[in-house]
Design a protein around this motif. Sequence first.
Motif, PDB file in Angstrom:
ATOM      1  N   SER A 128       2.562  -1.740  -0.931  1.00  0.00           N
ATOM      2  CA  SER A 128       1.945  -0.414  -0.821  1.00  0.00           C
ATOM      3  C   SER A 128       2.074   0.291  -2.166  1.00  0.00           C
ATOM      4  O   SER A 128       2.823  -0.147  -3.056  1.00  0.00           O
ATOM      5  N   LYS A 129       1.367   1.391  -2.326  1.00  0.00           N
ATOM      6  CA  LYS A 129       1.435   2.127  -3.592  1.00  0.00           C
ATOM      7  C   LYS A 129       2.865   2.595  -3.877  1.00  0.00           C
ATOM      8  O   LYS A 129       3.384   2.408  -4.986  1.00  0.00           O
ATOM      9  N   ASN A 130       3.504   3.203  -2.884  1.00  0.00           N
ATOM     10  CA  ASN A 130       4.866   3.711  -3.092  1.00  0.00           C
ATOM     11  C   ASN A 130       5.874   2.593  -3.330  1.00  0.00           C
ATOM     12  O   ASN A 130       6.805   2.743  -4.130  1.00  0.00           O
ATOM     13  N   LYS A 131       5.681   1.486  -2.643  1.00  0.00           N
ATOM     14  CA  LYS A 131       6.589   0.347  -2.816  1.00  0.00           C
ATOM     15  C   LYS A 131       6.437  -0.256  -4.213  1.00  0.00           C
ATOM     16  O   LYS A 131       7.422  -0.669  -4.832  1.00  0.00           O
ATOM     17  N   LEU A 132       5.218  -0.280  -4.714  1.00  0.00           N
ATOM     18  CA  LEU A 132       4.981  -0.813  -6.052  1.00  0.00           C
ATOM     19  C   LEU A 132       5.585   0.100  -7.125  1.00  0.00           C
ATOM     20  O   LEU A 132       6.137  -0.373  -8.117  1.00  0.00           O
ATOM     21  N   GLN A 191       0.392   6.645   6.725  1.00  0.00           N
ATOM     22  CA  GLN A 191       0.050   6.545   8.136  1.00  0.00           C
ATOM     23  C   GLN A 191      -1.374   6.027   8.304  1.00  0.00           C
ATOM     24  O   GLN A 191      -1.650   5.180   9.169  1.00  0.00           O
ATOM     25  N   GLU A 192      -2.287   6.516   7.479  1.00  0.00           N
ATOM     26  CA  GLU A 192      -3.689   6.089   7.556  1.00  0.00           C
ATOM     27  C   GLU A 192      -3.828   4.609   7.237  1.00  0.00           C
ATOM     28  O   GLU A 192      -4.559   3.874   7.935  1.00  0.00           O
ATOM     29  N   GLU A 193      -3.141   4.142   6.206  1.00  0.00           N
ATOM     30  CA  GLU A 193      -3.216   2.725   5.825  1.00  0.00           C
ATOM     31  C   GLU A 193      -2.621   1.840   6.916  1.00  0.00           C
ATOM     32  O   GLU A 193      -3.159   0.759   7.230  1.00  0.00           O
ATOM     33  N   ALA A 194      -1.513   2.284   7.503  1.00  0.00           N
ATOM     34  CA  ALA A 194      -0.872   1.499   8.557  1.00  0.00           C
ATOM     35  C   ALA A 194      -1.757   1.414   9.798  1.00  0.00           C
ATOM     36  O   ALA A 194      -1.876   0.336  10.416  1.00  0.00           O
ATOM     37  N   GLU A 195      -2.366   2.510  10.170  1.00  0.00           N
ATOM     38  CA  GLU A 195      -3.254   2.497  11.333  1.00  0.00           C
ATOM     39  C   GLU A 195      -4.478   1.614  11.079  1.00  0.00           C
ATOM     40  O   GLU A 195      -4.958   0.912  11.978  1.00  0.00           O
ATOM     41  N   HIS A 243      -6.040  -0.628  -9.495  1.00  0.00           N
ATOM     42  CA  HIS A 243      -7.213  -0.757  -8.616  1.00  0.00           C
ATOM     43  C   HIS A 243      -6.989  -1.739  -7.461  1.00  0.00           C
ATOM     44  O   HIS A 243      -7.821  -2.598  -7.182  1.00  0.00           O
ATOM     45  N   PHE A 244      -5.841  -1.621  -6.808  1.00  0.00           N
ATOM     46  CA  PHE A 244      -5.601  -2.399  -5.592  1.00  0.00           C
ATOM     47  C   PHE A 244      -6.245  -1.690  -4.404  1.00  0.00           C
ATOM     48  O   PHE A 244      -6.340  -0.458  -4.366  1.00  0.00           O
ATOM     49  N   ASP A 245      -6.656  -2.474  -3.416  1.00  0.00           N
ATOM     50  CA  ASP A 245      -7.140  -1.917  -2.151  1.00  0.00           C
ATOM     51  C   ASP A 245      -5.929  -1.797  -1.231  1.00  0.00           C
ATOM     52  O   ASP A 245      -5.498  -2.773  -0.612  1.00  0.00           O
ATOM     53  N   TRP A 246      -5.375  -0.597  -1.142  1.00  0.00           N
ATOM     54  CA  TRP A 246      -4.122  -0.412  -0.424  1.00  0.00           C
ATOM     55  C   TRP A 246      -4.276  -0.658   1.072  1.00  0.00           C
ATOM     56  O   TRP A 246      -3.342  -1.145   1.723  1.00  0.00           O
ATOM     57  N   LYS A 247      -5.436  -0.376   1.625  1.00  0.00           N
ATOM     58  CA  LYS A 247      -5.665  -0.641   3.047  1.00  0.00           C
ATOM     59  C   LYS A 247      -5.672  -2.145   3.322  1.00  0.00           C
ATOM     60  O   LYS A 247      -5.096  -2.608   4.317  1.00  0.00           O
ATOM     61  N   GLN A 283       0.297  -8.655  -7.181  1.00  0.00           N
ATOM     62  CA  GLN A 283      -0.828  -8.542  -6.254  1.00  0.00           C
ATOM     63  C   GLN A 283      -0.646  -9.410  -5.008  1.00  0.00           C
ATOM     64  O   GLN A 283      -0.993  -9.014  -3.899  1.00  0.00           O
ATOM     65  N   GLU A 284      -0.078 -10.585  -5.175  1.00  0.00           N
ATOM     66  CA  GLU A 284       0.088 -11.503  -4.048  1.00  0.00           C
ATOM     67  C   GLU A 284       1.115 -11.021  -3.034  1.00  0.00           C
ATOM     68  O   GLU A 284       1.181 -11.525  -1.911  1.00  0.00           O
TER      69      GLU A 284
END
Length: 253
Positions: free
Chosen positions: A173-177, A237-241, A200-204, A168-169
Amino acid sequence: MKDSIGEKQVKVVIMKKFLIFIFTVFGLFVGWIAFMVYSYERSYNEWKSSYTGKIVTNSEKQFSSSSSSTQNYDYKKYSSSSDGNKDDLESLMNMFMKRLFPPTLLDPDYTYAYEKAKSWSKKHLSQQQIIIYLTKYDRYSEDATQYALNKLNVDWKEQALLRAKSYQEFHYSKNKLVEQLINIDKFTQEEADYAIEHVHFDWKENAVKEAESSSNGGNISKERLLKILVEYRKFTQEEAEYAIEHAKIDWLN
C-alpha cells in the motif's frame, strides 16, 4: 637594411614572449608558495585549537586525580612529553598534507571507499544506508566515506524512486511503502514522498493482489480480510473494500 630591421623585430617579439613566459612561471610559483603558506597556517590554526582543547581536558583530569602518587605522576608527565610532541607534530603535518594534496594520493582507502560506494549505489540504496555499510561494515573512515559520497553525485530522490519500483512485486500500500522507504531503507521523508508521487502504482490493484495473497487460497471471512488490509497492510478503507469486491477468493460462509 630591411632584412636587419625585420630580424630586430622578430627578436623583439621573441624577447617579449620569453619575458611573458618568465613572468607567468614566476607568478605561478608565487601563487603556489602563497597557497602552501595559507594551507600551513590554516592547518596550524586547526591543530592549535584542537591541541588547546586537549591541554584543557588533560589539566582537568590531572586536577581530578589523587595527589597521593606525585612521584609517579611526575615520571609519567616527563616520560610522555616527547611522545606527545611527536604525535602533535605528526597531526599537524597530516593536516597540512591533506590540504596540499588530494586525499586519494595520501590514502588509497579514499579510492576504495568510492568504488565500494559506487557498487552500493547500483543497488538503489539510500545515502544513510551507504554510510552505514561503509563505516560500520567496511570499516572506512568518516572522511573517506564523505569523500566517496560527494564523488558519487547521486540524485537521492531518483534513487528512492528506483528503490520503490523494486518493491512492485510485493503489492505494498502507499503507507506501507513509505514506511519501508523511511524506516528500513533510510531515505528521508522528502525522498520517500518524491518516490511515492512518481512511482505510479495502482494502489487498488495492489490491494486486490494483497487480498488474494493474504487469503491463503480462501476460507477467510470478508470482515477478517478487510481488517488485515486496513490495519496491517495500511490500505485505505476504499482500497480495501475495492479489493474485497474484486479479489478472486473462495469466501468462508
